[in-house]
Design an enzyme around this catalytic site. Structure first.
Site, PDB file in Angstrom:
ATOM      1  N   HIS A 186      -7.121  -7.039   0.895  1.00 41.37           N
ATOM      2  CA  HIS A 186      -6.049  -6.068   0.717  1.00 41.37           C
ATOM      3  C   HIS A 186      -4.877  -6.319   1.657  1.00 41.37           C
ATOM      4  O   HIS A 186      -3.726  -6.097   1.298  1.00 41.37           O
ATOM      5  CB  HIS A 186      -6.621  -4.672   0.949  1.00 41.37           C
ATOM      6  CG  HIS A 186      -5.625  -3.568   0.865  1.00 41.37           C
ATOM      7  ND1 HIS A 186      -4.940  -3.256  -0.296  1.00 41.37           N
ATOM      8  CD2 HIS A 186      -5.194  -2.675   1.798  1.00 41.37           C
ATOM      9  CE1 HIS A 186      -4.139  -2.219  -0.085  1.00 41.37           C
ATOM     10  NE2 HIS A 186      -4.269  -1.854   1.179  1.00 41.37           N
TER      11      HIS A 186
ATOM     12  N   TYR B 197      -0.981  11.427   2.107  1.00 45.28           N
ATOM     13  CA  TYR B 197      -1.900  11.273   0.980  1.00 45.28           C
ATOM     14  C   TYR B 197      -1.945  12.525   0.114  1.00 45.28           C
ATOM     15  O   TYR B 197      -2.040  12.435  -1.123  1.00 45.28           O
ATOM     16  CB  TYR B 197      -3.301  10.934   1.487  1.00 45.28           C
ATOM     17  CG  TYR B 197      -3.514   9.457   1.696  1.00 45.28           C
ATOM     18  CD1 TYR B 197      -4.123   8.675   0.724  1.00 45.28           C
ATOM     19  CD2 TYR B 197      -3.100   8.830   2.872  1.00 45.28           C
ATOM     20  CE1 TYR B 197      -4.323   7.323   0.907  1.00 45.28           C
ATOM     21  CE2 TYR B 197      -3.292   7.470   3.063  1.00 45.28           C
ATOM     22  CZ  TYR B 197      -3.903   6.721   2.078  1.00 45.28           C
ATOM     23  OH  TYR B 197      -4.084   5.373   2.257  1.00 45.28           O
TER      24      TYR B 197
ATOM     25  N   HIS C  67     -11.337   8.238  -0.161  1.00 47.77           N
ATOM     26  CA  HIS C  67     -10.385   8.780   0.808  1.00 47.77           C
ATOM     27  C   HIS C  67      -9.215   9.458   0.107  1.00 47.77           C
ATOM     28  O   HIS C  67      -8.621  10.398   0.658  1.00 47.77           O
ATOM     29  CB  HIS C  67      -9.876   7.668   1.720  1.00 47.77           C
ATOM     30  CG  HIS C  67      -9.161   6.563   1.014  1.00 47.77           C
ATOM     31  ND1 HIS C  67      -9.742   5.784   0.033  1.00 47.77           N
ATOM     32  CD2 HIS C  67      -7.878   6.100   1.125  1.00 47.77           C
ATOM     33  CE1 HIS C  67      -8.878   4.898  -0.408  1.00 47.77           C
ATOM     34  NE2 HIS C  67      -7.745   5.071   0.224  1.00 47.77           N
TER      35      HIS C  67
ATOM     36  N   ASP D 131       0.832  -1.194   0.000  1.00 50.96           N
ATOM     37  CA  ASP D 131       0.000   0.000   0.000  1.00 50.96           C
ATOM     38  C   ASP D 131       0.877   1.258   0.000  1.00 50.96           C
ATOM     39  O   ASP D 131       1.691   1.447  -0.890  1.00 50.96           O
ATOM     40  CB  ASP D 131      -0.956  -0.083   1.198  1.00 50.96           C
ATOM     41  CG  ASP D 131      -2.046   0.965   1.205  1.00 50.96           C
ATOM     42  OD1 ASP D 131      -3.075   0.745   0.540  1.00 50.96           O
ATOM     43  OD2 ASP D 131      -1.876   2.002   1.866  1.00 50.96           O
ATOM     44  N   ARG D 132       0.757   2.124   0.996  1.00 52.78           N
ATOM     45  CA  ARG D 132       1.581   3.342   1.036  1.00 52.78           C
ATOM     46  C   ARG D 132       3.066   3.001   1.031  1.00 52.78           C
ATOM     47  O   ARG D 132       3.875   3.674   0.397  1.00 52.78           O
ATOM     48  CB  ARG D 132       1.265   4.183   2.278  1.00 52.78           C
ATOM     49  CG  ARG D 132      -0.185   4.484   2.532  1.00 52.78           C
ATOM     50  CD  ARG D 132      -0.848   5.163   1.367  1.00 52.78           C
ATOM     51  NE  ARG D 132      -0.294   6.495   1.117  1.00 52.78           N
ATOM     52  CZ  ARG D 132      -0.613   7.242   0.057  1.00 52.78           C
ATOM     53  NH1 ARG D 132      -1.423   6.773  -0.866  1.00 52.78           N
ATOM     54  NH2 ARG D 132      -0.086   8.437  -0.089  1.00 52.78           N
TER      55      ARG D 132
END
Length: 309
Positions: free
Chosen positions: A287, A227, A160, A115-116
């Site tokens: 996920h 983000y 988001h 992910d990030r």
């Protein structure tokens, strides 16, 4: 007291002026492997995979800047590059990771992110090709492609991303008003039943879930800033690389859910444009695959480490 990865030693490692990261380390020998967590998690997401890999590798699991027990510098008040602050650019966060590894004595290492953390890993591979020997990504697209494929009603799944891309103020206020509901929404929505603890157990044991929520509610401004950078400075960096032809020159492995088909794009083709030496696989879990399917993730990492560029 927050849970830890059993058997791992914890260090506080300075990476920049007034910024230190919380880092868990264990193992010796083999290719050093750095594991980067995703949202809304901490280094604890690697607890199953890291323990296995540490049997024959040095395994390094930091909390990214702005997350977990790592420092959370305030987002720069004034634009500093391409009209955007760089405090939470993936370039800055990638430099943090390189600094951690070097402080621990490793000038070259394999890097796997979820992910990030995968976005940070990709930027590290592009910016530091002589340092990152192998690169793994779990369930994400490169930043530029992520924005390119989001359109129409299917983009609602990424609400988001758009919320936290807004200028400072509103996103922080809205999320800060109900942080457990906000972050818990993703832990619930993106995980499938069962997982690493057994078929009848939750993906996140109570103490781990509580640790994720506590860490996230204490980091709302820095998470939003991370983000926001992905809608600004990170896009500028990716565009520059696309235009210059800069690619990931090391062996790359990508594991993803098959959400590309649902959203109308070919994920493997998008990744291949960045990574000539690519192994792309889909997995049948949610996920949070390092916690839901740790054996499959560990095998993919071990297979990645056997490849030569």
């Amino acid at each position: 007291m927050s849970p830890t990865i059993p058997g791992f030693a914890y260090h506080r490692i300075p990476v920049a002026a007034d910024v230190s990261l919380n880092v868990a380390v264990e193992g010796s020998g083999g290719t050093p492997v750095v594991l980067l967590h995703g949202f809304p998690q901490t280094h604890l997401m690697w607890r199953h995979v890291a323990a296995d890999l540490a049997a024959d590798h040095t395994v390094i699991c930091p909390d990214l800047r702005g997350y977990g027990a790592s420092d959370k510098p305030a987002e720069a008040a004034e634009p500093t590059e391409a009209g955007h602050p760089t405090t939470y650019s993936k370039r800055t966060m990638a430099a943090d990771v390189v600094a951690v590894a070097r402080e621990l004595g490793h000038d070259r290492f394999a890097l796997v992110g979820h992910d990030r953390g995968a976005l940070v890993a990709v930027r590290a591979g592009l910016d530091h090709p002589g340092t990152v020997t192998h690169l793994g990504s779990l369930d994400v697209l490169p930043t530029l492609d992520m924005w390119d494929v989001m359109h129409g009603t299917s983009a609602a799944v990424g609400f988001h991303l758009y919320l936290m891309a807004q200028p400072p103020g509103l996103p922080e206020e809205l999320i800060g008003a109900a942080p457990d509901a906000f972050f818990g929404h993703f832990l619930d929505l993106w995980a499938r039943d069962g997982g690493a603890e057994g078929a009848e157990a939750p993906v996140f044991p109570d103490d781990v879930r509580a640790a994720y929520l506590k860490a996230s509610r204490e980091a709302v401004p820095s998470i939003v800033a991370d983000y926001r950078a992905s809608a600004g400075i990170d896009v500028a960096h990716d565009l520059a690389d696309r235009e210059s032809g800069n690619k990931l020159r090391m062996p790359v492995s990508v594991l993803q859910q098959d959400w590309g088909a649902a959203l109308g794009f070919d994920a493997a083709a998008l990744w291949a444009a960045w990574a000539p030496d690519l192994v792309h696989s889909t997995v049948s879990c949610g996920h949070f695959m390092a916690e839901e399917a740790p054996a499959e993730v560990t095998k993919a990492i071990r297979d990645l480490l056997t490849r030569t560029g």
